[in-house]
Design a protein around this motif. Structure first.
Motif, PDB file in Angstrom:
ATOM      1  N   LEU A 131      34.752  37.067  42.194  1.00  0.00           N
ATOM      2  CA  LEU A 131      35.502  37.044  40.951  1.00  0.00           C
ATOM      3  C   LEU A 131      35.113  38.312  40.192  1.00  0.00           C
ATOM      4  O   LEU A 131      34.050  38.874  40.421  1.00  0.00           O
ATOM      5  N   GLN A 132      35.984  38.755  39.287  1.00  0.00           N
ATOM      6  CA  GLN A 132      35.651  39.948  38.510  1.00  0.00           C
ATOM      7  C   GLN A 132      35.947  39.725  37.034  1.00  0.00           C
ATOM      8  O   GLN A 132      37.076  39.407  36.675  1.00  0.00           O
ATOM      9  N   ILE A 133      34.901  39.903  36.219  1.00  0.00           N
ATOM     10  CA  ILE A 133      35.066  39.870  34.763  1.00  0.00           C
ATOM     11  C   ILE A 133      34.767  41.278  34.249  1.00  0.00           C
ATOM     12  O   ILE A 133      33.723  41.851  34.566  1.00  0.00           O
ATOM     13  N   HIS A 134      35.693  41.856  33.493  1.00  0.00           N
ATOM     14  CA  HIS A 134      35.509  43.213  32.962  1.00  0.00           C
ATOM     15  C   HIS A 134      35.313  43.128  31.449  1.00  0.00           C
ATOM     16  O   HIS A 134      36.165  42.588  30.747  1.00  0.00           O
ATOM     17  N   LEU A 229      41.469  30.897  42.760  1.00  0.00           N
ATOM     18  CA  LEU A 229      42.511  30.550  41.782  1.00  0.00           C
ATOM     19  C   LEU A 229      42.035  29.446  40.837  1.00  0.00           C
ATOM     20  O   LEU A 229      42.399  29.431  39.662  1.00  0.00           O
ATOM     21  N   ASN A 230      41.198  28.535  41.362  1.00  0.00           N
ATOM     22  CA  ASN A 230      40.637  27.496  40.491  1.00  0.00           C
ATOM     23  C   ASN A 230      39.894  28.102  39.307  1.00  0.00           C
ATOM     24  O   ASN A 230      39.789  27.498  38.242  1.00  0.00           O
ATOM     25  N   ALA A 231      39.370  29.302  39.514  1.00  0.00           N
ATOM     26  CA  ALA A 231      38.562  29.930  38.455  1.00  0.00           C
ATOM     27  C   ALA A 231      39.390  30.233  37.210  1.00  0.00           C
ATOM     28  O   ALA A 231      38.840  30.428  36.125  1.00  0.00           O
ATOM     29  N   LEU A 232      40.727  30.266  37.333  1.00  0.00           N
ATOM     30  CA  LEU A 232      41.561  30.463  36.131  1.00  0.00           C
ATOM     31  C   LEU A 232      41.315  29.317  35.149  1.00  0.00           C
ATOM     32  O   LEU A 232      41.097  29.539  33.958  1.00  0.00           O
ATOM     33  N   ASP A 233      41.325  28.086  35.682  1.00  0.00           N
ATOM     34  CA  ASP A 233      41.071  26.927  34.818  1.00  0.00           C
ATOM     35  C   ASP A 233      39.591  26.785  34.489  1.00  0.00           C
ATOM     36  O   ASP A 233      39.229  26.405  33.375  1.00  0.00           O
ATOM     37  N   VAL A 234      38.760  27.078  35.474  1.00  0.00           N
ATOM     38  CA  VAL A 234      37.322  26.908  35.253  1.00  0.00           C
ATOM     39  C   VAL A 234      36.833  27.904  34.191  1.00  0.00           C
ATOM     40  O   VAL A 234      35.952  27.582  33.389  1.00  0.00           O
ATOM     41  N   HIS A 235      37.435  29.092  34.159  1.00  0.00           N
ATOM     42  CA  HIS A 235      37.098  30.051  33.096  1.00  0.00           C
ATOM     43  C   HIS A 235      37.423  29.437  31.735  1.00  0.00           C
ATOM     44  O   HIS A 235      36.629  29.538  30.787  1.00  0.00           O
TER      45      HIS A 235
END
Ligand code: SF4
Lengths: 411, 306
Positions: A131-134, A229-235
């Motif tokens: 995953l990438q967070i900027h 894609l789950n990380a969209l909601d998990v974020h």
């Protein structure tokens, strides 16, 4: 408590607050301050962790993944050439489904070698499964490391995360940062317990075995994709938790003066702060402009970006990277978020700037918006990325060419 | 130190049968015995090579843990696991008695070429682990190209004897034992599938030391060496008897030989059984090359016996 912290110190502080157990390390400018700080804190017994100097980034990323697999909370950091040197292992760690958090302090990629930032390093990893967070500010850097563990360790995700911060612009720049207490962080991020159990004699496991069947291989790759894609909601979930604890809120995509804007610039990372100032100035001049900053690069928030840009007249995508022979890397991704919509903007234009830390100021942002407005008015779509380079940039380069013995160059 | 005999070999297998490796694979035999002696409280960390084909989804022949990494960095993965286990035990999340031995298994290409740096790093950091190299003297898993462990004058897919280079491989075998020993780890040894008792004794001796414990195993590879499956043990025995594969150990850098022949057999006896050296005998004998090989062996033992 508010402290004046560099981006690097913000990363290190977050790692300490997250009670990370293990840090394999290898130095590289402009990341090195992170591991120096962590090493010092461990030696001063301010942190119960182990830091090991490895023999390369390839070994470092390997050790990080292996330790995480065995069941300890693991952190590592790199930049530029280091990320590329360890590149093979990025795909491996993602496949091992380990929640390693890695800071990447963005820096342009050789050759020519440089110290200053652009995003070719981190974006090369976009297909790896990390995953990438900027991050835009030092505060966001600190907060994002904490959020990265929340997201990576979620059983719906179980993928590693890169937290990206720009070299120099953030890594060496002090900003006031609100630093939470260790206990506050622990209350939302408890001790890491791997879902598949600790590696030990009671729990024999075979990990990362060969898969010689395309069906099984596809199954594992699809699983990673869906988990990402789950990380969209998990974020979103992590963001709510974080906001409740600390009062700061982070969305996967960040809008600025967007609602009534006709023209919007899309970008990432620390230059956004300058862009915000430019947007404000243009607003004062009566121009209806706004900004979208993509914070979560992987998974790519296609739907959200589509919604935010729908109905706008013109969109400028500013890539601080260059895919040689194609153009900006994010540009086609933004196009992909909009094409299916009938209310997509009339024109979406690609700009490239800020390579190797090249300055982009308020006048550049005004220029970007003017070009975009112009293309909408004249119904002209430039088919190639527009490369930002001012007259003064060119005269400076001409001077250097002369010093380098290349003679007078016609411009 | 007790003298080991074959009767001391544990009956229980850690590695079960039914893998897709070649019949008669010397490397597999070594791995089986090595795992048997170390027991099941172990995690095997593997770099790309023939042994990577042992565990293929959804099967594994191992009763203990197995972890495939990448070609260059198995020792780095061993570092991560060892450190993690130490941390977990220290912080009370894993019980001391549930600790694992960390065992790296790679071929000679991973050990001598692409993974040499990672191994050097692990030795330098005094990592507590075992490393077994099954040395089949070439890149066997990709069809037997030359590695830096391929011996002088051997034929491989990239050193095919020709008019320009009738001797085959022009380069000498890299001396991994000396490279490792120069790092002064507590224990380094060479082993052979024809000398199981020697191997058991060495593993037992190594296990007393904390730190890197490294083994290089003579590992005949029937397809790569162009020999019959049933010749493997005979070849390994001849390798020791001719002196081309010295059985030795180094404790903290001090080298001693565990098997010294009263009279070494001529190396030809070892070479002529293998298709990879056939060009030294057919169609015409390459006496000069054969003499060079013999001289190198004699010079080695002259230094040892001095
Ligand atoms: S190619 Fe050689 S080393 Fe590989 S499995 Fe077959 S016999 Fe063993």
């Amino acid at each position: 408590m508010k402290q004046l912290l560099t981006g690097n110190a913000s990363v290190a502080t977050a790692v300490r607050l997250c009670a990370v157990d293990y840090i394999p390390a290898f130095p590289i400018t402009p990341q090195t301050e992170i591991i120096e700080l962590l090493s010092r804190w461990i030696n001063e017994d301010r942190m119960d962790a182990k830091l090991v100097m490895m023999d390369s980034e390839h070994s470092m990323i390997t050790a990080a993944g292996a330790a995480s697999l065995a069941g300890v909370r693991t952190f590592t950091a790199t930049s530029s050439q280091g990320l590329l040197y360890g590149f093979e292992m990025l795909y491996n760690l993602a496949g091992w489904r380990v929640p390693v958090v890695m800071a990447n302090v963005s820096r342009g990629v050789s050759s020519p070698i440089t110290m200053e930032p652009d995003h070719n390093d981190v974006l090369s990893a976009r297909d790896s499964g990390f995953l990438q967070i900027h991050a835009e500010t030092c505060q966001e850097v600190l907060d994002s490391v904490i959020m990265a563990y929340l997201i990576s360790e979620d059983s719906l995700v179980r993928l590693p995360t890169i937290v990206n911060l720009d070299g120099f612009y953030l890594s060496y720049t002090r900003e006031p940062v609100e630093v939470p207490e260790r206990e506050e962080v622990a209350s939302i991020l408890p001790q890491y317990i791997p879902t598949s159990g600790y590696m030990n004699a009671q729990n024999p496991v075979s990990v990362a075995v060969a898969v010689l069947d395309g069906r099984a291989y596809s199954y594992f790759k699809y699983q990673m994709h869906l988990a990402s894609l789950n990380a969209l909601d998990v974020h979103e979930k992590a963001s709510k938790k974080f906001e409740k604890a600390f009062g700061r809120k982070y969305d996967i995509v960040d809008g600025f003066m967007l609602d009534d804007a006709d023209y919007v610039i899309v970008m990432t990372n620390s230059l956004t702060t300058t862009a915000r100032a430019a947007i404000k100035e243009m607003r004062n001049e009566g121009r209806k402009v706004g900004l979208v900053r993509i914070r979560l690069l992987r998974p790519f928030p296609r739907q959200k970006i589509g919604q935010m840009l729908a109905g706008k007249k013109g969109v400028a995508v500013l890539d601080q990277n260059i895919s040689i022979g194609s153009g900006g890397i994010l540009y086609p991704e933004v196009l992909g978020a909009l094409y299916h919509r009938s209310d997509r903007p009339n024109k979406i234009i690609s700009f490239i700037g800020g390579l190797g830390g090249k300055h982009i100021g308020i006048s550049d942002f005004k220029h970007i918006m003017s070009v975009t407005e112009q293309s909408v008015k004249e119904d002209q779509q430039p088919l190639q990325s527009i490369l930002l380079f001012t007259d003064s940039d060119w005269s400076k380069v001409k001077q250097m060419l002369k010093v380098a013995g290349k003679g007078e160059v016609e411009g | 130190m007790t003298t080991k005999t074959l009767k001391d070999l544990p009956v229980e297998e850690s590695l079960t049968s039914g893998t897709m490796l070649c019949a008669g694979c010397g490397g597999l035999l070594l791995v089986r015995i090595f795992e048997k002696v170390l027991g099941q409280n172990a995690v095997t960390v593997n770099a790309a090579g023939c042994m990577s084909m042992l565990s293929v989804f959804p099967n594994t022949p191992f009763k203990s843990s197995w972890f495939y990494v990448a070609m260059a960095s198995a020792p780095a993965a061993a570092q991560g696991i060892r450190d993690a286990l130490d941390i977990l035990i220290k912080k009370g999340r894993v019980k001391k008695e549930d600790d694992l031995k960390v065992v790296v298994i790679t071929g000679d290409g991973a050990a001598s070429d692409i993974g040499l740096q990672a191994t050097s790093g692990a030795m330098h950091r005094r990592l507590d682990f075992y490393y077994l190299v099954y040395d089949n003297e070439g890149y066997s898993n990709t069809g037997f190209q030359a590695s830096s462990a391929s011996p002088f004058s051997s034929a491989t897919k990239t050193t095919i004897p020709s008019a320009l280079a009738p001797e085959g491989n022009l380069l000498d075998k890299k001396d991994l034992f000396e490279i490792w020993t120069a790092h002064k780890p507590p224990y380094v040894a060479t082993i052979s599938p024809a000398y199981i008792a020697d191997m058991m004794r060495k593993i037992e001796k190594a296990s007393q030391f904390a730190g890197p414990k490294l083994f290089i195993a003579h590992s005949p590879c029937p397809p790569g060496w162009d020999v019959d499956s049933d010749a493997v043990i005979r070849l390994s025995k001849l390798a020791v008897e001719t002196g081309i594969w010295p059985l030795k150990e180094a404790v903290n850098g001090e080298v001693t030989h565990s098997v010294i022949q009263k009279k070494r057999k001529p190396v030809e006896e070892y070479l002529k059984l293998q298709g990879r050296f056939e060009h030294l005998f057919e169609p015409a004998r390459q006496d000069k090359v054969l003499q060079t090989i013999q001289n190198k062996i004699d010079a080695y033992w002259a230094r040892v016996e001095k």
